[in-house]
Write an enzyme that holds these catalytic residues in place. Structure first.
Site, PDB file in Angstrom:
ATOM      1  N   CYS A  70       0.710  -1.193  -0.081  1.00 53.77           N
ATOM      2  CA  CYS A  70      -0.001  -0.072   0.104  1.00 53.77           C
ATOM      3  C   CYS A  70       0.664   1.165   0.017  1.00 53.77           C
ATOM      4  O   CYS A  70       1.646   1.239   0.836  1.00 53.77           O
ATOM      5  CB  CYS A  70      -1.028   0.112   1.240  1.00 53.77           C
ATOM      6  N   CYS A  73       0.643   3.446   3.493  1.00 59.03           N
ATOM      7  CA  CYS A  73       1.027   3.267   4.696  1.00 59.03           C
ATOM      8  C   CYS A  73       2.402   4.002   5.122  1.00 59.03           C
ATOM      9  O   CYS A  73       3.034   4.128   3.767  1.00 59.03           O
ATOM     10  CB  CYS A  73       1.193   1.801   4.742  1.00 59.03           C
ATOM     11  N   HIS A 116      -3.712   0.714   8.401  1.00 54.69           N
ATOM     12  CA  HIS A 116      -4.127   0.314   7.224  1.00 54.69           C
ATOM     13  C   HIS A 116      -5.638  -0.196   7.477  1.00 54.69           C
ATOM     14  O   HIS A 116      -6.618  -0.118   6.422  1.00 54.69           O
ATOM     15  CB  HIS A 116      -3.153  -0.479   6.321  1.00 54.69           C
ATOM     16  N   ASN A 156     -14.221   8.995  -0.532  1.00 55.99           N
ATOM     17  CA  ASN A 156     -14.736   7.858  -1.109  1.00 55.99           C
ATOM     18  C   ASN A 156     -14.626   6.508  -0.423  1.00 55.99           C
ATOM     19  O   ASN A 156     -13.257   6.104  -0.352  1.00 55.99           O
ATOM     20  CB  ASN A 156     -14.450   7.431  -2.781  1.00 55.99           C
ATOM     21  N   HIS A 167      -6.515   1.745   1.880  1.00 55.45           N
ATOM     22  CA  HIS A 167      -5.961   2.585   2.996  1.00 55.45           C
ATOM     23  C   HIS A 167      -7.195   3.905   3.405  1.00 55.45           C
ATOM     24  O   HIS A 167      -7.738   4.360   2.271  1.00 55.45           O
ATOM     25  CB  HIS A 167      -4.620   3.073   2.853  1.00 55.45           C
ATOM     26  N   HIS A 169      -8.491   6.910   3.562  1.00 56.92           N
ATOM     27  CA  HIS A 169      -7.954   8.211   2.979  1.00 56.92           C
ATOM     28  C   HIS A 169      -9.195   8.936   2.270  1.00 56.92           C
ATOM     29  O   HIS A 169     -10.203   8.487   1.701  1.00 56.92           O
ATOM     30  CB  HIS A 169      -6.879   8.254   2.041  1.00 56.92           C
ATOM     31  N   GLN A 171      -9.681  12.563  -0.232  1.00 53.55           N
ATOM     32  CA  GLN A 171      -9.067  13.743  -1.364  1.00 53.55           C
ATOM     33  C   GLN A 171      -9.475  15.055  -1.274  1.00 53.55           C
ATOM     34  O   GLN A 171     -10.492  15.235  -0.776  1.00 53.55           O
ATOM     35  CB  GLN A 171      -9.263  13.131  -2.966  1.00 53.55           C
TER      36      GLN A 171
END
Length: 347
Positions: A70, A73, A116, A156, A167, A169, A171
């Site tokens: 990933c 991470c 993660h 999303n 992971h 996250h 945007q």
């Protein structure tokens, strides 16, 4: 909050946001990265009057890597990722595969935690508050860029929404134009003011609180409700009680209470479809006032949270009416959705 600004090996900006002031962030990105090459272009559709970002370079972006590869991470055990340090609280960095770049705007990735296997709903209130601080800081800085007209912070969650990295996250998109959805809100806001003399966002919140049937959560500083004409089967709008045009203008009371309200809302979303169901896929979208438009102070900052799952094992697809004509058909009455989200508080 402590903010540390650094750069990655290819020159992209990376920012650490830490809850402790004594953290030192001086680890260097040692990857042999070439310069970022993008082909982002914004084209105006003369028929609809909206804009489309053409970004063919995104075809080569990372797609569902295994957990031990990933890129979000921390860098550990000899493996280097997008985050050079071996642990972090919250990190923001420029996307290597941006939809918008240069004069066409900017795209950033926000990593909510170094864990993660976590989700936003797993964060502590302190961690969630730090994410809010990062969103606010990025909104303030991106607002200073001449080409940026609107800042959009979003998450999303789930492969069903198109996420390519597991992971936790989100945007941030900094658009060089006012988005079509926001333009519709601005027109509705102005028409409402001319018709009634009132503020559309204030009046919507007052109506929902007075009605009560669609209210899911109500705190001292925030109210969450399923909108009267919800587009999605389970959709909740989260508004501060004291209207603000963007994240920078939230008062201290709203900033303090946000983590508690939002985490509870996300945890209820994960219980909508009952025990044993996989995590609920969702999109969480902050709507902020664009810059340099008349009446921006009248705009009402709010977060829209919705899932594309309509019932257990079934998704809500944007079929002919939705995709072809932008006319949504909702299978779940908003009042029933609100009732379900109130019920799951005790499950």
């Amino acid at each position: 909050m402590k903010k540390t600004v650094t750069t990655l090996a290819d020159g992209r900006e990376l920012l650490y946001y830490d809850s402790r002031d004594d953290v030192v962030r001086d680890t260097v990105d040692k990857r042999p990265l070439g310069a970022v090459s993008t082909s982002s272009e914004v084209r105006r559709d003369p028929l609809l009057g909206d804009s489309v970002a053409i970004a063919s370079h995104r075809q080569g972006r990372t797609y569902h890597p295994p957990a031990d590869e990933c890129p979000l991470c921390p860098s550990r055990d000899g493996r280097h990722s997008e985050i050079p340090d071996d642990q972090y609280d919250v990190v923001v960095f420029e996307n290597r595969f941006p939809s918008l770049a240069g004069d066409s705007g900017r795209c950033e990735v926000v990593c909510f935690t170094s864990d993660h296997d976590a989700s936003f709903a797993d964060l502590t209130e302190e961690q969630a508050a730090l994410v809010l601080d990062a969103w606010t800081d990025r909104t303030a800085e991106l607002a200073e860029l001449a080409q940026v007209k609107q800042v959009f912070c979003f998450e999303n969650r789930g492969a069903e929404t198109g996420v390519t990295l597991g992971h936790p996250h989100g945007q941030i998109y900094a658009y060089p134009f006012v988005t079509p959805r926001t333009e519709l809100m601005l027109r509705s806001m102005e028409a409402h003011r001319e018709r009634t003399g009132g503020n559309l966002f204030d009046d919507i919140v007052a109506r929902e609180l007075a009605d009560g049937d669609r209210v899911v959560l109500a705190g001292e500083h925030w109210v969450a409700f399923v909108p009267y004409a919800a587009h999605w089967p389970y959709e909740v709008h989260l508004h501060p009680r004291r209207r603000a045009p963007d994240l920078r203008e939230l008062d201290e009371g709203a900033r303090t209470e946000f983590a508690q309200i939002y985490l509870e809302l996300l945890r209820r979303f994960d219980r909508i479809f009952g025990p044993g169901e996989p995590p609920t896929p969702y999109i969480a979208a902050w709507h902020q006032a664009p810059f340099g438009v008349p009446g921006r102070e009248e705009f009402g900052l709010h977060l829209e949270l919705f899932t594309i799952r309509r019932t257990s094992g079934k998704l809500k697809f944007l079929a002919g009416s939705e995709s072809g004509m932008s006319v949504f058909i909702n299978d779940v009455p908003p009042e029933a959705a609100a009732q379900r989200l109130r019920e799951v508080a005790s499950e």
